[in-house]
Write an enzyme that holds these catalytic residues in place. Structure first.
Site, mmCIF file in Angstrom:
data_model
loop_
_atom_site.group_PDB
_atom_site.id
_atom_site.type_symbol
_atom_site.label_atom_id
_atom_site.label_comp_id
_atom_site.label_asym_id
_atom_site.label_seq_id
_atom_site.Cartn_x
_atom_site.Cartn_y
_atom_site.Cartn_z
ATOM 1 N N LYS A 252 19.109 38.199 47.564
ATOM 2 C CA LYS A 252 19.238 39.668 47.599
ATOM 3 C C LYS A 252 18.445 40.297 46.459
ATOM 4 C CE LYS A 252 22.962 41.981 45.969
ATOM 5 N NZ LYS A 252 24.369 42.416 45.907
ATOM 6 N N GLU B 208 42.967 65.767 29.565
ATOM 7 C CA GLU B 208 43.470 64.690 28.700
ATOM 8 C C GLU B 208 44.763 64.127 29.281
ATOM 9 O OE1 GLU B 208 43.929 66.063 24.695
ATOM 10 O OE2 GLU B 208 41.844 66.696 24.537
ATOM 11 N N GLY C 277 29.430 48.992 50.212
ATOM 12 C CA GLY C 277 29.308 48.237 51.464
ATOM 13 C C GLY C 277 27.859 47.959 51.840
ATOM 14 N N ARG D 180 17.550 44.319 44.728
ATOM 15 C CA ARG D 180 17.755 45.771 44.803
ATOM 16 C C ARG D 180 16.488 46.427 44.308
ATOM 17 N NH1 ARG D 180 23.040 47.265 45.856
ATOM 18 N NH2 ARG D 180 24.675 45.836 45.202
ATOM 19 N N HIS E 205 33.371 39.358 38.006
ATOM 20 C CA HIS E 205 32.054 39.347 38.651
ATOM 21 C C HIS E 205 31.267 38.086 38.273
ATOM 22 C CE1 HIS E 205 28.411 40.613 40.443
ATOM 23 N NE2 HIS E 205 27.786 40.697 39.287
ATOM 24 N N ASP F 236 31.559 47.385 47.273
ATOM 25 C CA ASP F 236 31.590 48.722 46.662
ATOM 26 C C ASP F 236 31.181 49.752 47.732
ATOM 27 O OD1 ASP F 236 31.463 50.926 45.069
ATOM 28 O OD2 ASP F 236 30.357 49.996 43.450
#
Ligand code: R5P
Length: 331
Positions: A209, A51, A242, A211, A144, A240
């Site tokens: 792109k 914590e 790469g 994924r 983003h 991130d």
């Protein structure tokens, strides 16, 4: 000045990873505008069970706080909790208001339910921040997706670092840019890449792109300008692991590009990204939205260059402190 003192003075508060950036911003504000924003550094106590407890060193009663905080380090989850407990401590210390200065906002890539049983974590992050009524504004950079501003009910200044990257790139690339093409690795980054291309006055191309599995990027189809015989700049918001940049650079070299430079606002550079780029031979240029130690920068200077966003951030903070101040004029 006397009136402003009465009307709640502004102070800068920073947490450990952002002490340097906050100090530089205070110095820039003083140098450029003659205004002194006192700077308070907040350490944390970490208990045996993990914590965290922020330790605000002095009274901030009735002050208007700009809180510089990194939402990536030590981990996004830990950083989020550190920010929430500090917001609570500041509110209970009777500050007048809190403006969060978080150059990189983690979790904003989780901005839609693209598969069944997925959270929209970006929206949840916004809800968590806004549970504290003293948080009245957020200053961040290159979210983003711009529309993530809609997750928040409070004003968000979404600064862009593309001007900084383009100005730095002009110096690196030399006077003649007739053989340069800017490439976006995906459709989501097309507006960003176009903006950089426009600033450099060069053409643009966009990859498709996909994924197929988490963390593995495939780029197949290139739309727009041919890259054969060209110096190419790949431009994205985040690096991130790469994987995206690596796959894009490979595809570009395969299509006859002469060289590939990689530009991104946020260098998360997690996992094996540093090794990946060290081997690739491509130059990576990021901003310091994610702060790095001198040792880290020295270790990776062969492939990594960092452009500071301190001038932009300092001016945004200063403008946010003014009645009628304008942040949009900065880009
Ligand atoms: C995703 O759409 C983002 O804009 C980046 O392309 C992505 O987050 C980069 O991640 P990685 O470096 O892990 O491929």
């Amino acid at each position: 000045m006397q009136d402003r003192q009465k009307a709640s003075p502004f102070v800068v508060v920073s947490t450990p990873h952002m002490h340097d950036m906050a100090a530089r911003c205070c110095a820039l504000i003083e140098k450029n505008h003659g205004e002194l924003f006192p700077h308070h550094r907040v350490p944390y106590k970490v208990f045996a069970n993990g914590e965290v407890l922020p330790l605000i060193p002095e009274t901030l009663r009735r002050q208007r706080v700009f809180l510089f905080h990194a939402l990536q380090q030590p981990t996004p989850n830990d950083a989020l909790m550190r920010m929430l407990v500090l917001n609570d401590a500041l509110a209970r210390a009777s500050v007048e208001s809190i403006t969060l200065v978080v150059p990189f906002m983690s979790y904003l890539r989780q901005d839609r339910k693209h598969k069944p049983r997925m959270p929209i974590s970006g929206r949840m992050l916004a809800d968590l921040i806004e549970t504290n009524a003293k948080v009245e504004r957020i200053i961040t950079a290159d979210m983003h997706a711009d529309q993530a501003q809609g997750f928040f009910g409070i004003p968000v200044d979404n600064l862009t670092c593309l001007k900084l990257l383009a100005e730095d790139g002009r110096q690196r690339l030399g006077h003649n840019l007739s053989d340069v093409v800017v490439v976006s690795p995906d459709f989501g980054g097309a507006v960003r890449a176009r903006s950089v291309a426009k600033r450099l006055n060069v053409p643009v191309a966009i990859f498709e792109k996909r994924r197929d599995e988490d963390g593995v990027a495939n780029v197949d189809y290139l739309i727009g300008e041919s890259v054969a015989g060209k110096r190419v700049i790949i431009c994205d918001d985040i690096i991130d692991t790469g994987g995206t940049m690596d796959a894009t650079a490979h595809a570009l070299m395969h299509r006859g590009a002469v060289s590939v430079d990689i530009w991104s606002t946020h260098g998360v550079l997690s996992g094996s990204a540093p090794e990946r780029f060290a081997q690739s031979g491509h130059r990576v240029v990021c901003t310091d939205s994610i702060p790095r130690s001198e040792a880290y920068l020295a270790e990776h200077k062969r492939w990594l260059s960092v452009v500071s966003m301190d001038v932009l951030l300092a001016e945004a903070v200063y403008q946010a402190s003014l009645v009628g101040g304008s942040v949009s004029q900065l880009f």
